[in-house]
Write an enzyme that holds these catalytic residues in place. Structure first.
Site, PDB file in Angstrom:
ATOM      1  N   LYS A 164       0.847  -1.204   0.000  1.00  0.00           N
ATOM      2  CA  LYS A 164       0.000   0.000   0.000  1.00  0.00           C
ATOM      3  C   LYS A 164       0.881   1.252   0.000  1.00  0.00           C
ATOM      4  CE  LYS A 164      -0.306  -0.153   5.055  1.00  0.00           C
ATOM      5  NZ  LYS A 164      -1.105  -0.672   6.178  1.00  0.00           N
ATOM      6  N   TYR A 186      16.169  30.585   6.766  1.00  0.00           N
ATOM      7  CA  TYR A 186      14.994  31.302   7.271  1.00  0.00           C
ATOM      8  C   TYR A 186      15.054  31.432   8.790  1.00  0.00           C
ATOM      9  CZ  TYR A 186      12.570  30.904   2.782  1.00  0.00           C
ATOM     10  OH  TYR A 186      12.206  31.018   1.457  1.00  0.00           O
TER      11      TYR A 186
HETATM   12  C1  LIG Z   1      -0.381  -1.670   6.888  1.00  0.00           C
HETATM   13  C2  LIG Z   1      -1.034  -2.915   7.304  1.00  0.00           C
HETATM   14  C3  LIG Z   1      -0.282  -4.094   7.524  1.00  0.00           C
HETATM   15  C4  LIG Z   1       1.225  -4.114   7.487  1.00  0.00           C
HETATM   16  O1  LIG Z   1       1.740  -3.652   8.712  1.00  0.00           O
HETATM   17  P1  LIG Z   1       3.315  -3.601   8.990  1.00  0.00           P
HETATM   18  O2  LIG Z   1       3.419  -3.166  10.404  1.00  0.00           O
HETATM   19  O3  LIG Z   1       3.865  -2.596   8.033  1.00  0.00           O
HETATM   20  O4  LIG Z   1       3.832  -4.969   8.756  1.00  0.00           O
HETATM   21  C5  LIG Z   1      -0.978  -5.243   7.795  1.00  0.00           C
HETATM   22  N1  LIG Z   1      -2.326  -5.249   7.873  1.00  0.00           N
HETATM   23  C6  LIG Z   1      -3.067  -4.153   7.695  1.00  0.00           C
HETATM   24  C7  LIG Z   1      -4.538  -4.226   7.805  1.00  0.00           C
HETATM   25  C8  LIG Z   1      -2.454  -2.938   7.415  1.00  0.00           C
HETATM   26  O5  LIG Z   1      -3.190  -1.843   7.246  1.00  0.00           O
END
Ligand SMILES: *Cc1c(COP(=O)(O)O)cnc(C)c1O
Length: 382
Positions: A38, A274
């Protein structure tokens, strides 16, 4: 135009392959891994990472939304793709068209999917779904008291295949809390079995699960219920353990680099950047780097973070600007315009990780990696 501005990220194919294989070995051959890609593969670039993971043996992928799923389908025509945040209004048709598998947990999800399945003329028992249970995250998932109506729409005659019962742990490092969520999950499994509905998979556990496999409560539940186990690693694929203390053998996949684009010497008393937050205490040599917070270098690293030049640490001097950052190279001999600069990665045996940066600014490596902005080109290296 091909990007020519000197700021880029290198994605190591061999490190990503190594991490996936390591996790598969730790989990064992009977456990299905769902590679979480994702958010543009945690900022690493979806297409190249998915392609690499598929070559390493990944058959399941997790993405956030239908849009990401469609992009992934173009790269991996055969993969199973799970849409972790379910289906939103108007998305069900596209989801089915691209053979994406939704997570679902409340009647509106199933109603939309059912209508879209009818429209496409799909027969009963053809649309797999992963039913999420809220076991304590209070985010997604059916609450136990609302489970019955959802199960009612999954029965025989519906378009659905009840492929997995799924949940997400909020504190995977904490055994008692996870145990408590597991009990709620087992309860939901018992309720569905009581109605004659048996999922093929129990889909629970993120990266943290791999470091607790020895006493993994879901493994027992899978065994006693005759279901298969699915684990969903995300951050570990990219080389980071969720817990900094875990010694793991994972290899960071992403390096983030830029170059020195200009140099100047300033006299004691001269300020930098800045708000003039940095004042030279001595004759100071400054190197200008071609990146800033618009590239994802957190402004919180102003006068705090450092980068690697010629294998040495150069402290950030003053405020990070939108497109520029100044670093103090007074103590590094021979710095020249064009020198390669490492923001995240290794140089001459020195390293800076996303976890180091996260610790400095009070966040997690996930946010540092996802924060590298779209204008930083990613390219695969071996
Ligand atoms: C992002 C996510 C994961 C992965 O989690 P990690 O800590 O990056 O391994 C797994 N399950 C769901 C539902 C997620 O949203």
């Amino acid at each position: 135009m091909t990007p020519t501005r000197p700021v880029w990220a290198e994605i190591s194919r061999s490190a990503l392959t190594h991490n996936f294989r390591l996790l598969q070995r730790l989990a064992g051959p009977s456990v299905e891994l769902l590679a979480v890609v994702k958010a543009n593969a945690y900022g690493h670039g979806l297409a190249d990472c998915a392609d690499t993971l598929a070559s390493a043996g990944a058959q399941w992928f997790g993405i956030t939304c239908v849009e990401e799923g469609v992009a992934l389908r173009a790269v991996c025509p055969k993969a199973r793709i799970l849409v972790l945040s379910s289906v939103w209004h108007g998305e069900a048709e596209t989801l089915l068209e691209h053979r994406l598998t939704p997570v679902a947990w409340e009647p509106p999800h199933l109603i939309q999917l059912e209508i879209a399945a009818r429209t496409r003329g799909l027969s009963a028992g053809t649309v797999p779904i992963h039913l999420e249970i809220d076991t304590g995250m209070s985010r997604q998932g059916a609450q136990p008291q609302h489970l019955a109506p959802v199960l009612d729409s999954l029965g025989p005659g519906s378009p659905f295949i009840f492929e997995a019962l799924m949940t997400h742990f909020h504190s995977p490092e904490n055994e008692p809390l996870t145990q408590c969520q597991t009990s709620a999950f087992a309860e939901a499994l018992a309720v569905s079995s009581g109605r004659g509905l048996h999922p093929r998979y129990l889909n629970a556990g993120s990266s943290a699960a791999f470091f607790h496999l020895a006493n993994d409560p879901i493994a027992d539940l899978a065994k006693s219920s005759g279901t298969h186990r699915m684990l969903r690693p995300g951050i570990a694929l990219y080389g980071y353990a969720p817990n900094p203390e875990t010694v793991s053998g994972l290899q960071p996949v992403l390096s983030w680099k830029t170059r020195v684009v200009s140099l100047r010497e300033i006299a004691p008393g001269t300020t930098v950047g800045y708000d003039a937050t940095f004042t030279a205490q001595r004759k100071t040599r400054l190197a200008l780097l071609s990146l800033g917070y618009a590239d994802g270098l957190s402004r919180s690293l102003s006068s705090r973070g450092s980068v690697l030049i010629r294998g040495q640490r150069a402290p950030i001097a003053g405020r990070i600007s939108m497109d520029h950052t100044s670093v103090d190279v007074t103590d590094i001999a021979g710095v020249e315009c064009g020198d390669e600069v490492v923001i995240i990665g290794q140089q001459n045996g020195q390293s800076i990780t996303a976890a180091d940066i996260a610790q400095q600014i009070g966040t997690i490596p996930y946010e540092v990696l996802c924060g590298i902005s779209a204008r930083v080109p990613r390219s695969m290296v071996e």
